[in-house]
Design a protein around this motif. Structure first.
Motif, PDB file in Angstrom:
ATOM      1  N   ASN A   1      19.486 -58.922   7.437  1.00 21.42           N
ATOM      2  CA  ASN A   1      20.068 -59.249   6.142  1.00 21.42           C
ATOM      3  C   ASN A   1      21.379 -58.469   6.008  1.00 21.42           C
ATOM      4  N   PRO A   2      22.528 -59.151   5.904  1.00 20.89           N
ATOM      5  CA  PRO A   2      23.809 -58.431   5.835  1.00 20.89           C
ATOM      6  C   PRO A   2      23.944 -57.546   4.603  1.00 20.89           C
ATOM      7  N   VAL A   3      23.243 -57.886   3.530  1.00 17.95           N
ATOM      8  CA  VAL A   3      23.301 -57.056   2.325  1.00 17.95           C
ATOM      9  C   VAL A   3      22.608 -55.726   2.576  1.00 17.95           C
ATOM     10  N   LYS A   4      21.431 -55.774   3.177  1.00 23.50           N
ATOM     11  CA  LYS A   4      20.669 -54.544   3.424  1.00 23.50           C
ATOM     12  C   LYS A   4      21.292 -53.678   4.499  1.00 23.50           C
ATOM     13  N   THR A   5      22.046 -54.269   5.405  1.00 24.94           N
ATOM     14  CA  THR A   5      22.658 -53.476   6.456  1.00 24.94           C
ATOM     15  C   THR A   5      24.011 -52.908   6.046  1.00 24.94           C
ATOM     16  N   SER A   6      24.511 -53.320   4.872  1.00 22.82           N
ATOM     17  CA  SER A   6      25.812 -52.812   4.448  1.00 22.82           C
ATOM     18  C   SER A   6      25.699 -51.350   4.032  1.00 22.82           C
ATOM     19  N   ARG A   7      26.773 -50.616   4.231  1.00 25.32           N
ATOM     20  CA  ARG A   7      26.808 -49.183   3.917  1.00 25.32           C
ATOM     21  C   ARG A   7      26.653 -48.948   2.413  1.00 25.32           C
ATOM     22  N   ASN A   8      27.276 -49.784   1.597  1.00 25.49           N
ATOM     23  CA  ASN A   8      27.177 -49.630   0.144  1.00 25.49           C
ATOM     24  C   ASN A   8      25.733 -49.800  -0.331  1.00 25.49           C
ATOM     25  N   HIS A   9      25.050 -50.761   0.213  1.00 21.95           N
ATOM     26  CA  HIS A   9      23.661 -50.989  -0.193  1.00 21.95           C
ATOM     27  C   HIS A   9      22.784 -49.812   0.216  1.00 21.95           C
ATOM     28  N   GLN A  10      22.985 -49.291   1.413  1.00 19.67           N
ATOM     29  CA  GLN A  10      22.193 -48.146   1.879  1.00 19.67           C
ATOM     30  C   GLN A  10      22.431 -46.923   1.002  1.00 19.67           C
ATOM     31  N   ASP A  11      23.702 -46.672   0.648  1.00 15.30           N
ATOM     32  CA  ASP A  11      24.018 -45.527  -0.208  1.00 15.30           C
ATOM     33  C   ASP A  11      23.403 -45.679  -1.595  1.00 15.30           C
ATOM     34  N   LEU A  12      23.500 -46.873  -2.154  1.00 13.24           N
ATOM     35  CA  LEU A  12      22.923 -47.121  -3.476  1.00 13.24           C
ATOM     36  C   LEU A  12      21.407 -46.952  -3.439  1.00 13.24           C
ATOM     37  N   HIS A  13      20.772 -47.471  -2.415  1.00 15.33           N
ATOM     38  CA  HIS A  13      19.318 -47.364  -2.295  1.00 15.33           C
ATOM     39  C   HIS A  13      18.894 -45.893  -2.181  1.00 15.33           C
TER      40      HIS A  13
END
Length: 44
Positions: free
Chosen positions: A22-34
């Motif tokens: 999933n490109p959303v879950k692999t994005s750096r912004n998503h990981q930082d937010l999570h």
């Protein structure tokens, strides 16, 4: 229901499916937010 012939044979020649990332879950912004949400949840 009868099984297809190809299931009874050795399936080494068939291409095995791979799970798509999933490109959303692999994005750096998503990981930082999570990570930040998890830390804030632990504080409460």
């Amino acid at each position: 229901m009868a099984e297809p012939d190809y299931l009874a044979e050795d399936c080494n020649e068939l291409i095995q499916p791979k799970k798509l990332l999933n490109p959303v879950k692999t994005s750096r912004n998503h990981q930082d937010l999570h990570r930040e949400l998890l830390m804030n949840q632990k504080r409460l």
